[in-house]
Design an enzyme around this catalytic site. Structure first.
Site, mmCIF file in Angstrom:
data_model
loop_
_atom_site.group_PDB
_atom_site.id
_atom_site.type_symbol
_atom_site.label_atom_id
_atom_site.label_comp_id
_atom_site.label_asym_id
_atom_site.label_seq_id
_atom_site.Cartn_x
_atom_site.Cartn_y
_atom_site.Cartn_z
ATOM 1 C CD GLU A 6 10.140 1.777 10.548
ATOM 2 O OE1 GLU A 6 9.965 2.713 9.746
ATOM 3 O OE2 GLU A 6 10.125 0.569 10.205
ATOM 4 C CE1 TYR B 296 1.076 -0.360 4.390
ATOM 5 C CE2 TYR B 296 0.008 1.776 4.430
ATOM 6 C CZ TYR B 296 0.825 0.843 5.027
ATOM 7 O OH TYR B 296 1.392 1.120 6.240
ATOM 8 N NE ARG C 87 -5.828 -19.584 4.514
ATOM 9 C CZ ARG C 87 -4.913 -20.385 5.060
ATOM 10 N NH1 ARG C 87 -4.866 -21.659 4.728
ATOM 11 N NH2 ARG C 87 -4.058 -19.902 5.940
ATOM 12 N NE ARG D 199 6.773 3.975 0.414
ATOM 13 C CZ ARG D 199 6.544 4.763 1.451
ATOM 14 N NH1 ARG D 199 7.500 5.027 2.324
ATOM 15 N NH2 ARG D 199 5.367 5.319 1.618
ATOM 16 C CE LYS E 266 3.108 3.051 3.135
ATOM 17 N NZ LYS E 266 3.231 3.194 4.580
HETATM 18 N N1 PLP Z 1 7.727 3.794 8.934
HETATM 19 C C1 PLP Z 1 6.633 3.019 8.941
HETATM 20 C C2 PLP Z 1 6.689 1.703 9.631
HETATM 21 C C3 PLP Z 1 5.456 3.447 8.307
HETATM 22 O O1 PLP Z 1 4.358 2.664 8.327
HETATM 23 C C4 PLP Z 1 5.433 4.719 7.682
HETATM 24 C C5 PLP Z 1 4.228 5.214 7.005
HETATM 25 O O2 PLP Z 1 3.185 4.606 7.003
HETATM 26 C C6 PLP Z 1 6.595 5.498 7.712
HETATM 27 C C7 PLP Z 1 7.731 5.004 8.332
HETATM 28 C C8 PLP Z 1 6.637 6.856 7.067
HETATM 29 O O3 PLP Z 1 6.687 6.739 5.675
HETATM 30 P P1 PLP Z 1 6.154 7.901 4.723
HETATM 31 O O4 PLP Z 1 6.928 9.120 5.074
HETATM 32 O O5 PLP Z 1 6.455 7.411 3.370
HETATM 33 O O6 PLP Z 1 4.706 8.044 5.029
#
Ligand code: PLP
Length: 284
Positions: free
Chosen positions: A179, A32, A99, A51, A147
């Site tokens: 993070e 996403y 599945r 991305r 992501k």
């Molecule tokens: N880190 C994680 C785990 C995230 O889920 C997100 C955004 O959803 C970010 C960092 C920040 O990314 P962005 O600046 O691309 O929104």
């Protein structure tokens, strides 16, 4: 009622349907992107598309739709739903099949869903008061750079943070901050340098992180891309997070220890203003 996009159609949200056999639903086999909307236009959109393609490539997922068509869907939803400020959420799944852990990507049609969220992004409680974070062990998988919609652990970590009276969690591996649950983490030294973890498979390569660092470099702020410990974070002059939903969110306490007197710090506040002003010049 909101209009959403589901597999080729614009429909009222109450009529939107996906298959129960969609691997996004059954296996979180989906990626996403979330792009911010300011002044009715998209922030950093080309980087979000890059991305998306990277995430798809890492998972061997097909993207059957062109970038121009994706931009067009984003713009159509923003317009139909009257979004001046908010977000567009886009999810691509591998598609539906019986599945099975094994899959045949070529035999499936990728699923694509987009919807908007109307939301104040500039004058927010976070901008005014900052965020309280607590550190929590990072128990996510080893490919946090992709992501994906596997967001259960970050959700649980956020709930744990909220239960302890904080707003969010900073995830920790081997004593170092990785993070936030949905944002990238930065600390600021007493000399005003900003420190953030280098990119790896362990963190999401945040679009806001990259753009902010580009903008910060032009203002002469010193940037150190290196891992930092929980103890360093506790002793930092300031801290902040970046994400498409918050832009720059000042952090005012970590594990109950106040930073910058428990108020948004000057470096974070200035970077936030700078980021918003520069982004407004590059909307799409
Ligand atoms: N880190 C994680 C785990 C995230 O889920 C997100 C955004 O959803 C970010 C960092 C920040 O990314 P962005 O600046 O691309 O929104």
């Amino acid at each position: 009622m909101r209009t959403v996009y589901v597999n080729g159609d614009y429909v009222p949200e109450s009529e939107a349907r996906i298959s129960v056999f969609d691997r996004g639903f059954l296996f979180a086999d989906a990626i996403y992107e979330v792009a911010a909307v300011l002044d009715g236009k998209l922030v950093d959109f080309p980087a979000h598309l890059r991305r998306l393609h990277r995430s798809a490539g890492e998972l061997g997922m097909r993207v059957d739709i062109s970038d121009d068509a994706l931009l067009d869907i984003h713009r159509t939803l923003v317009e139909r739903n009257g979004i001046e400020q908010g977000q567009v959420y886009m999810q691509l799944t591998r598609g539906a099949a019986d599945r099975d852990f094994a899959f045949d990507t070529d035999a499936m049609t990728p699923g694509l869903v987009l919807f908007t969220l109307k939301k104040e992004l500039i004058d927010t409680p976070v901008a005014r008061n900052g965020l309280k974070v607590v550190t929590i062990e990072d128990l996510r998988w080893g490919r946090c750079d992709i992501k994906t919609t596997q967001l259960l652990y970050p959700s649980l970590a956020k709930m744990q943070a909220k239960a302890s009276g904080a707003d969010d969690a900073w995830l920790v591996r081997d004593g170092h901050i990785m993070e936030g649950t949905s944002n990238n983490a930065f600390i600021v030294t007493s000399e005003g340098a900003i420190i953030t973890r280098p990119l790896s498979n362990g963190i999401l390569h945040g679009i806001t992180r990259a753009t902010l660092m580009e903008y910060a470099a032009t203002t002469g702020v010193r940037i150190e891309e290196r891992a930092f410990t929980v103890a360093e974070a506790h002793q930092a002059a300031e801290a902040f997070v970046t994400s498409a939903s918050m832009f720059v969110g000042p952090v005012v306490s970590i594990d109950g220890i106040n930073l910058s007197d428990g108020k948004p710090g000057p470096v974070a506040t200035q970077l936030r203003q700078h980021y918003i002003a520069e982004s407004r010049k590059r909307l799409l």
